[in-house]
Scaffold this motif. Structure first.
Motif, short mmCIF file in Angstrom:
data_model
loop_
_atom_site.label_atom_id
_atom_site.label_comp_id
_atom_site.label_asym_id
_atom_site.label_seq_id
_atom_site.Cartn_x
_atom_site.Cartn_y
_atom_site.Cartn_z
N TYR A 122 1.48 -1.72 0.35
CA TYR A 122 -0.71 -0.04 -0.34
C TYR A 122 0.89 1.57 0.04
O TYR A 122 2.08 0.88 0.26
CB TYR A 122 -0.83 -0.24 1.08
N ASP A 123 0.84 2.18 -0.73
CA ASP A 123 0.95 3.65 -0.18
C ASP A 123 1.59 4.55 0.68
O ASP A 123 2.19 5.13 1.05
CB ASP A 123 0.63 4.79 -1.27
N MET A 124 0.83 3.74 2.26
CA MET A 124 1.23 4.14 3.14
C MET A 124 2.90 4.01 3.14
O MET A 124 3.09 4.88 4.55
CB MET A 124 0.06 3.04 4.46
N ALA A 125 3.94 3.67 2.79
CA ALA A 125 5.23 3.37 3.35
C ALA A 125 5.76 3.17 1.74
O ALA A 125 5.30 2.51 1.19
CB ALA A 125 5.84 2.21 3.67
N GLU A 126 6.69 3.82 2.04
CA GLU A 126 8.31 3.32 1.08
C GLU A 126 8.81 2.54 1.34
O GLU A 126 9.40 2.31 1.88
CB GLU A 126 9.07 5.05 1.36
N TRP A 127 9.30 2.01 0.20
CA TRP A 127 10.05 0.81 0.02
C TRP A 127 11.86 0.69 0.88
O TRP A 127 11.87 0.45 1.59
CB TRP A 127 10.78 0.24 -1.03
N GLU A 128 12.14 2.40 0.93
CA GLU A 128 13.55 2.10 1.72
C GLU A 128 12.79 1.80 3.14
O GLU A 128 14.20 1.24 3.61
CB GLU A 128 13.72 3.74 1.72
N GLU A 129 12.42 1.91 3.55
CA GLU A 129 11.61 2.07 4.97
C GLU A 129 11.19 1.08 5.65
O GLU A 129 10.86 0.62 6.53
CB GLU A 129 10.16 3.00 5.29
#
Length: 163
Positions: A122-129
């Motif tokens: 979902y867009d709630m998190a970025e892959w880097e995180e």
């Protein structure tokens, strides 16, 4: 009763026989028995008590895909025999690994193939995180020898009579 010695290597099984039979008389039946045993998931070598307590060394690396909402996690361990896809946690009732991944709030879908799984987020998190957290979770899960799919999840292929 005619087998004298069994040799097992990484990709073959060799048999030495007593001279009470000829290979031509038993070769085909023996090959079919071995093939059937292996295809039904038969265990060729049983680990010793010392080995069962050891962790299986597993590596998992992340790979980006053309779809920015999907990350591919590749393992050095075979995960499944056939491709499976889970759109939600209900779909994953017979897939303990996918079910566990759906407990992360950012996991939207899980796709598992031979030695990798792809996760749509979902867009709630970025892959880097989240990539490192997911890599470690998958690696530890596999190292502990937990099931990727339960035996119930394997669908029998249709027989010729049903087609």
């Amino acid at each position: 009763p005619f087998v004298k010695t069994v040799y097992i290597a990484q990709n073959f099984v060799a048999l030495e026989k007593y001279n009470i039979v000829h290979w031509k008389d038993v070769q085909q039946e023996l090959a079919e028995q071995i093939e059937s045993f292996l295809n039904s998931g038969g265990q060729v070598v049983t680990p010793s008590e010392e080995e069962t307590g050891k962790k299986i060394p597993v590596t998992v690396y992340a790979e980006s895909t053309p779809n920015p909402t999907v990350m591919k996690f590749v393992s050095n361990k075979k995960l499944v025999l056939e491709t499976v896809e889970f759109k939600n946690i209900d779909d994953a009732k017979n897939a303990p690994l996918a079910k566990a991944l759906f407990h992360f709030p950012f996991v939207k879908e899980v796709f598992i193939d031979e030695n990798y799984l792809s996760i749509m987020k979902y867009d709630m998190a970025e892959w880097e995180e989240i990539t490192q957290e997911l890599r470690e979770f998958i690696r530890e899960y596999l190292e502990q020898g937990k099931e990727v799919l339960t035996e119930d999840s394997v669908q029998p292929s249709p027989s010729k009579a049903e087609e």
